[in-house]
Design a protein around this motif. Sequence first.
Motif, PDB file in Angstrom:
ATOM      1  N   VAL A 136     -18.089  84.926  24.779  1.00 18.39           N
ATOM      2  CA  VAL A 136     -18.482  83.597  24.041  1.00 18.39           C
ATOM      3  C   VAL A 136     -17.832  83.619  22.720  1.00 18.39           C
ATOM      4  O   VAL A 136     -17.955  84.767  21.947  1.00 18.39           O
ATOM      5  N   VAL A 137     -17.154  82.531  22.140  1.00 18.09           N
ATOM      6  CA  VAL A 137     -17.103  82.336  20.914  1.00 18.09           C
ATOM      7  C   VAL A 137     -17.359  81.004  20.337  1.00 18.09           C
ATOM      8  O   VAL A 137     -17.530  80.003  21.122  1.00 18.09           O
ATOM      9  N   VAL A 138     -18.408  81.002  18.993  1.00 19.15           N
ATOM     10  CA  VAL A 138     -18.867  80.016  18.472  1.00 19.15           C
ATOM     11  C   VAL A 138     -18.519  79.837  17.291  1.00 19.15           C
ATOM     12  O   VAL A 138     -18.096  80.483  16.652  1.00 19.15           O
ATOM     13  N   ALA A 139     -18.386  78.441  16.967  1.00 17.86           N
ATOM     14  CA  ALA A 139     -18.254  77.855  15.580  1.00 17.86           C
ATOM     15  C   ALA A 139     -19.668  77.174  14.997  1.00 17.86           C
ATOM     16  O   ALA A 139     -20.314  76.761  15.866  1.00 17.86           O
ATOM     17  N   GLY A 140     -19.659  77.260  13.920  1.00 24.83           N
ATOM     18  CA  GLY A 140     -20.949  76.895  13.432  1.00 24.83           C
ATOM     19  C   GLY A 140     -22.206  77.708  13.616  1.00 24.83           C
ATOM     20  O   GLY A 140     -21.983  78.897  14.289  1.00 24.83           O
ATOM     21  N   GLY A 141     -23.469  77.098  13.780  1.00 19.00           N
ATOM     22  CA  GLY A 141     -24.442  77.986  14.251  1.00 19.00           C
ATOM     23  C   GLY A 141     -25.663  77.604  13.509  1.00 19.00           C
ATOM     24  O   GLY A 141     -25.926  76.730  12.472  1.00 19.00           O
ATOM     25  N   PRO A 142     -26.749  78.414  13.861  1.00 17.57           N
ATOM     26  CA  PRO A 142     -26.619  79.375  14.561  1.00 17.57           C
ATOM     27  C   PRO A 142     -27.057  79.108  16.049  1.00 17.57           C
ATOM     28  O   PRO A 142     -27.533  78.115  16.494  1.00 17.57           O
ATOM     29  N   TRP A 143     -26.273  79.736  16.815  1.00 18.66           N
ATOM     30  CA  TRP A 143     -26.326  79.822  18.310  1.00 18.66           C
ATOM     31  C   TRP A 143     -27.013  80.812  19.092  1.00 18.66           C
ATOM     32  O   TRP A 143     -26.980  82.108  18.291  1.00 18.66           O
ATOM     33  N   ARG A 144     -27.780  80.566  20.051  1.00 19.08           N
ATOM     34  CA  ARG A 144     -28.370  81.639  20.759  1.00 19.08           C
ATOM     35  C   ARG A 144     -27.730  82.071  22.021  1.00 19.08           C
ATOM     36  O   ARG A 144     -27.467  81.146  22.870  1.00 19.08           O
ATOM     37  N   VAL A 145     -27.476  83.183  22.041  1.00 16.26           N
ATOM     38  CA  VAL A 145     -26.337  83.789  23.587  1.00 16.26           C
ATOM     39  C   VAL A 145     -27.035  84.941  24.020  1.00 16.26           C
ATOM     40  O   VAL A 145     -27.470  85.747  23.294  1.00 16.26           O
ATOM     41  N   GLY A 146     -27.509  84.845  25.165  1.00 16.92           N
ATOM     42  CA  GLY A 146     -28.003  86.050  25.992  1.00 16.92           C
ATOM     43  C   GLY A 146     -27.186  86.909  26.665  1.00 16.92           C
ATOM     44  O   GLY A 146     -25.733  86.494  26.869  1.00 16.92           O
ATOM     45  N   VAL A 147     -27.589  88.074  26.773  1.00 20.20           N
ATOM     46  CA  VAL A 147     -26.793  89.235  27.109  1.00 20.20           C
ATOM     47  C   VAL A 147     -27.476  89.471  28.593  1.00 20.20           C
ATOM     48  O   VAL A 147     -28.744  90.078  28.421  1.00 20.20           O
ATOM     49  N   ARG A 148     -26.531  89.444  29.501  1.00 16.10           N
ATOM     50  CA  ARG A 148     -27.411  89.626  30.865  1.00 16.10           C
ATOM     51  C   ARG A 148     -27.925  91.361  31.049  1.00 16.10           C
ATOM     52  O   ARG A 148     -27.140  92.160  30.743  1.00 16.10           O
ATOM     53  N   HIS A 149     -29.008  91.249  31.882  1.00  9.38           N
ATOM     54  CA  HIS A 149     -29.476  92.632  32.070  1.00  9.38           C
ATOM     55  C   HIS A 149     -28.609  93.100  33.157  1.00  9.38           C
ATOM     56  O   HIS A 149     -28.206  92.559  34.234  1.00  9.38           O
ATOM     57  N   PRO A 150     -28.079  94.403  33.036  1.00 12.19           N
ATOM     58  CA  PRO A 150     -26.986  95.115  34.022  1.00 12.19           C
ATOM     59  C   PRO A 150     -27.633  95.443  35.271  1.00 12.19           C
ATOM     60  O   PRO A 150     -26.779  95.495  36.385  1.00 12.19           O
ATOM     61  N   GLU A 151     -29.034  95.220  35.580  1.00 18.28           N
ATOM     62  CA  GLU A 151     -29.638  95.635  36.698  1.00 18.28           C
ATOM     63  C   GLU A 151     -30.214  94.204  37.474  1.00 18.28           C
ATOM     64  O   GLU A 151     -30.741  94.473  38.515  1.00 18.28           O
ATOM     65  N   ALA A 166     -17.948  85.935  17.737  1.00 17.16           N
ATOM     66  CA  ALA A 166     -17.748  86.055  19.194  1.00 17.16           C
ATOM     67  C   ALA A 166     -18.540  87.296  19.936  1.00 17.16           C
ATOM     68  O   ALA A 166     -18.592  88.058  19.347  1.00 17.16           O
ATOM     69  N   VAL A 167     -18.751  87.161  21.085  1.00 22.05           N
ATOM     70  CA  VAL A 167     -19.592  88.239  21.720  1.00 22.05           C
ATOM     71  C   VAL A 167     -18.995  88.563  23.097  1.00 22.05           C
ATOM     72  O   VAL A 167     -18.535  87.503  23.850  1.00 22.05           O
ATOM     73  N   ALA A 168     -18.509  89.569  23.676  1.00 28.44           N
ATOM     74  CA  ALA A 168     -18.073  89.999  24.890  1.00 28.44           C
ATOM     75  C   ALA A 168     -18.866  91.131  25.295  1.00 28.44           C
ATOM     76  O   ALA A 168     -19.162  92.189  24.609  1.00 28.44           O
ATOM     77  N   THR A 169     -18.754  91.084  26.865  1.00 31.98           N
ATOM     78  CA  THR A 169     -19.584  92.339  27.576  1.00 31.98           C
ATOM     79  C   THR A 169     -18.598  92.756  28.537  1.00 31.98           C
ATOM     80  O   THR A 169     -17.974  92.157  29.392  1.00 31.98           O
ATOM     81  N   SER A 170     -18.498  94.228  28.842  1.00 39.00           N
ATOM     82  CA  SER A 170     -17.884  94.676  29.810  1.00 39.00           C
ATOM     83  C   SER A 170     -19.100  95.302  30.732  1.00 39.00           C
ATOM     84  O   SER A 170     -19.933  96.111  30.118  1.00 39.00           O
ATOM     85  N   ALA A 171     -18.920  95.262  31.905  1.00 41.68           N
ATOM     86  CA  ALA A 171     -20.021  95.837  32.878  1.00 41.68           C
ATOM     87  C   ALA A 171     -19.318  96.027  34.197  1.00 41.68           C
ATOM     88  O   ALA A 171     -18.326  95.443  34.511  1.00 41.68           O
ATOM     89  N   ARG A 172     -20.134  96.461  35.155  1.00 34.71           N
ATOM     90  CA  ARG A 172     -20.068  96.766  36.512  1.00 34.71           C
ATOM     91  C   ARG A 172     -20.535  95.571  37.147  1.00 34.71           C
ATOM     92  O   ARG A 172     -20.409  95.650  38.355  1.00 34.71           O
ATOM     93  N   TYR A 173     -21.585  94.909  36.888  1.00 35.10           N
ATOM     94  CA  TYR A 173     -22.320  93.938  37.692  1.00 35.10           C
ATOM     95  C   TYR A 173     -21.707  92.842  38.264  1.00 35.10           C
ATOM     96  O   TYR A 173     -22.054  92.401  39.355  1.00 35.10           O
ATOM     97  N   GLU A 174     -20.669  92.330  37.778  1.00 34.80           N
ATOM     98  CA  GLU A 174     -19.981  91.187  38.413  1.00 34.80           C
ATOM     99  C   GLU A 174     -18.808  91.746  39.161  1.00 34.80           C
ATOM    100  O   GLU A 174     -18.646  91.172  40.349  1.00 34.80           O
ATOM    101  N   ARG A 175     -18.117  92.802  39.038  1.00 32.31           N
ATOM    102  CA  ARG A 175     -16.852  92.971  39.570  1.00 32.31           C
ATOM    103  C   ARG A 175     -16.796  94.508  40.049  1.00 32.31           C
ATOM    104  O   ARG A 175     -15.832  94.962  40.297  1.00 32.31           O
ATOM    105  N   GLY A 176     -18.014  95.254  39.868  1.00 28.98           N
ATOM    106  CA  GLY A 176     -17.830  96.546  40.472  1.00 28.98           C
ATOM    107  C   GLY A 176     -17.291  97.554  39.518  1.00 28.98           C
ATOM    108  O   GLY A 176     -17.118  97.131  38.262  1.00 28.98           O
ATOM    109  N   ASP A 177     -16.669  98.591  39.970  1.00 27.25           N
ATOM    110  CA  ASP A 177     -16.057  99.586  39.192  1.00 27.25           C
ATOM    111  C   ASP A 177     -14.572  99.234  38.780  1.00 27.25           C
ATOM    112  O   ASP A 177     -13.463  99.768  39.482  1.00 27.25           O
TER     113      ASP A 177
END
Length: 253
Positions: A136-151, A166-177
């Motif tokens: 996610v990238v945001v302009a202005g604000g404040p915006w509330r952005v959730g971070v998904r629980h990995p499990e 901006a916020v970015a997450t790398s994880a296994r939960y969507e596409r595995g390893d």
Amino acid sequence: MHRVEHVMGFPVSLRVDDVAGIGGIDDARVFAQGADAVFAWLREVDERFSPFKEGSEVSRLDRGELSPGELSADLTEVLDLCEEYRLATGGAFDVRLPGRGLDPCAVVKGWSVQRAAELLTAAGLTRFCLNAGGDVVVAGGPWRVGVRHPEAADKLCAVLGLTDAAVATSARYERGDHILDGRTGHPATGLDSLTVVAPDLTLADTVATAAFALGTEGVEWAASREGCEVFAVLSGGRVLRTPGFPTASAAAA
């Protein structure tokens, strides 16, 4: 105002809450023009940089049909970023793994969506949220952005308060390893998810992927990158975060 399209293999959503500096021009028309430019750009990126399309510039380079001197300025910029992060991680982040074709997608996604956000700003949109498959990238604000629980897909492990960030997450939960450690060629281990907040999505997304490839040592590495704040869930559930990570509220991990 809101639009969602499926581009580059994932949903991209655009929400705009404010348009400034446009005088008597109709806000809806400005939004439509900005959104059209964003999605046209992302479709262009997919055609030019996808390693899964035979006619893309990336595929042609990988087959040896293009020399470095024949590359577009955009692809040269992307490949320079790839090399910068390969060196910075000691080879853990590598878009040229043995036995695999050239795949710069880990840089292209954040880089292209950040460019899209800049198109929106240039169009006069001042308060928006652009979400590309969870980055996610945001302009202005404040915006509330959730971070998904990995499990648990229906839970959050943190809620962020972001303004012009901006916020970015790398994880296994969507596409595995799917993230490999370039030093070994095997899936990266030690982390369930790693989230990076930064001034722009090029930085946030690339640092998140590179740090995940490093494994547990990637948390400290990401935290040392200028402008980056980090929230990591280690294998086993332990949570690490930098002091400046902009958590608005948190759910139980």
